[in-house]
Design an enzyme around this catalytic site. Sequence first.
Site, PDB file in Angstrom:
ATOM      1  N   HIS A  87      34.267  75.139  25.242  1.00  0.00           N
ATOM      2  CA  HIS A  87      34.671  76.369  25.943  1.00  0.00           C
ATOM      3  C   HIS A  87      33.479  77.062  26.575  1.00  0.00           C
ATOM      4  CE1 HIS A  87      38.801  76.338  24.202  1.00  0.00           C
ATOM      5  NE2 HIS A  87      38.183  75.621  23.284  1.00  0.00           N
ATOM      6  N   HIS A 128      36.127  75.489  32.068  1.00  0.00           N
ATOM      7  CA  HIS A 128      36.830  74.485  31.265  1.00  0.00           C
ATOM      8  C   HIS A 128      38.337  74.663  31.336  1.00  0.00           C
ATOM      9  CE1 HIS A 128      36.601  77.958  28.552  1.00  0.00           C
ATOM     10  NE2 HIS A 128      37.683  77.467  27.992  1.00  0.00           N
ATOM     11  N   ASP A 140      41.644  74.647  28.921  1.00  0.00           N
ATOM     12  CA  ASP A 140      42.155  74.650  27.549  1.00  0.00           C
ATOM     13  C   ASP A 140      43.257  73.600  27.435  1.00  0.00           C
ATOM     14  OD1 ASP A 140      42.272  78.248  26.753  1.00  0.00           O
ATOM     15  OD2 ASP A 140      40.600  76.836  26.848  1.00  0.00           O
ATOM     16  N   HIS A 186      44.435  73.783  21.559  1.00  0.00           N
ATOM     17  CA  HIS A 186      43.495  74.871  21.244  1.00  0.00           C
ATOM     18  C   HIS A 186      44.211  76.027  20.550  1.00  0.00           C
ATOM     19  CE1 HIS A 186      40.253  77.735  21.621  1.00  0.00           C
ATOM     20  NE2 HIS A 186      40.791  78.406  22.606  1.00  0.00           N
ATOM     21  N   HIS A 225      47.555  83.651  25.605  1.00  0.00           N
ATOM     22  CA  HIS A 225      47.567  82.180  25.474  1.00  0.00           C
ATOM     23  C   HIS A 225      48.961  81.725  25.048  1.00  0.00           C
ATOM     24  CE1 HIS A 225      43.102  82.352  25.261  1.00  0.00           C
ATOM     25  NE2 HIS A 225      43.137  81.087  25.595  1.00  0.00           N
TER      26      HIS A 225
HETATM   27  N1  LIG Z   1      37.506  80.090  25.984  1.00  0.00           N
HETATM   28  C1  LIG Z   1      38.095  80.359  24.695  1.00  0.00           C
HETATM   29  C2  LIG Z   1      37.465  81.453  23.912  1.00  0.00           C
HETATM   30  C3  LIG Z   1      37.898  81.364  22.516  1.00  0.00           C
HETATM   31  O1  LIG Z   1      39.038  81.528  22.242  1.00  0.00           O
HETATM   32  C4  LIG Z   1      36.907  81.056  21.489  1.00  0.00           C
HETATM   33  C5  LIG Z   1      35.839  80.298  21.784  1.00  0.00           C
HETATM   34  C6  LIG Z   1      34.913  80.031  20.783  1.00  0.00           C
HETATM   35  C7  LIG Z   1      35.093  80.528  19.516  1.00  0.00           C
HETATM   36  C8  LIG Z   1      36.206  81.325  19.224  1.00  0.00           C
HETATM   37  C9  LIG Z   1      37.137  81.584  20.224  1.00  0.00           C
HETATM   38  N2  LIG Z   1      38.269  82.292  20.057  1.00  0.00           N
HETATM   39  C10 LIG Z   1      38.643  82.983  18.992  1.00  0.00           C
HETATM   40  O2  LIG Z   1      38.122  83.010  17.924  1.00  0.00           O
HETATM   41  C11 LIG Z   1      39.556  80.648  24.990  1.00  0.00           C
HETATM   42  O3  LIG Z   1      40.276  79.670  25.063  1.00  0.00           O
HETATM   43  O4  LIG Z   1      39.915  81.775  25.189  1.00  0.00           O
HETATM   44 ZN   LIG Z   2      41.618  80.038  26.420  1.00  0.00          ZN
HETATM   45 ZN   LIG Z   3      38.876  78.204  26.404  1.00  0.00          ZN
END
Ligand SMILES: N[C@@H](CC(=O)c1ccccc1NC=O)C(=O)O
Ligand SMILES: [Zn+2]
Ligand SMILES: [Zn+2]
Length: 210
Positions: free
Chosen positions: A47, A51, A53, A57, A157
């Site tokens: 991430h 990127h 998802d 995820h 999400h």
């Molecule tokens: N780009 C990610 C960000 C994310 O959710 C995240 C990334 C690294 C570690 C923790 C995360 N999210 C919640 O704990 C997302 O899908 O929103």
């Molecule tokens: Zn995301």
């Molecule tokens: Zn993400």
Amino acid sequence: MHYIDITMPLINEGAVWPGDTPFHFKLSATMKETNAVNIGEMSLSLHNGTHMDAPFHYDEHGATIDQVNLSIGIGRCQIIDVTHLEKVTESDLKCFDFNNTPRVLFHMLDRAPTIFPEQFPLLTEDAVNYLSKQGVKLIGTDAPSVDEVTSKTLPIHQALHASNMTIIENLFLNHVAPGVYWLYAVPLKIIGADASPIRAILTPLDGEVY
Ligand SMILES: N[C@@H](CC(=O)c1ccccc1NC=O)C(=O)O
Ligand SMILES: [Zn+2]
Ligand SMILES: [Zn+2]
């Protein structure tokens, strides 16, 4: 072919989600050592930069990134500037025609590759439902997430997932004029993964491909 690169550069001092693995690239062997080639290696969170998802995820039983249909990231898209909003609601979207643009990329904020934004505009659930009814299948954002940084329930999400909409995050849209373009954005074939870095570019619709 003329194109616009909308991919966040991956740099060693790059912005990173609080507590996540930072991006790091280094040469593990140099031309001097091998008398032949330079060899690089990198470590990163999936991430980190721009990127896609995978449903896995945010859904334990969701598709992994190698199972996502690649056509979702290739085709007509619309760029919308919402940097003036805190929340993007259904009424903010009514003035747009999504008829032939099943992919929508939101310019949420101006980004610097080295700065992690703690706050940024967010879609509301009614906006997600409205976009879904308009036939939108992919949502992109130049923010690090479609949910608040502190969220643990990830409501946006989950709303996008319920509408079978794919998510791209950490785009780089500072320099892109709102409008309709052709998007190319495909993930790596990382078996079993929750996301993948992508190289995202736009071409004008009338662009000659040669
Ligand atoms: N780009 C990610 C960000 C994310 O959710 C995240 C990334 C690294 C570690 C923790 C995360 N999210 C919640 O704990 C997302 O899908 O929103
Ligand atoms: Zn995301
Ligand atoms: Zn993400």
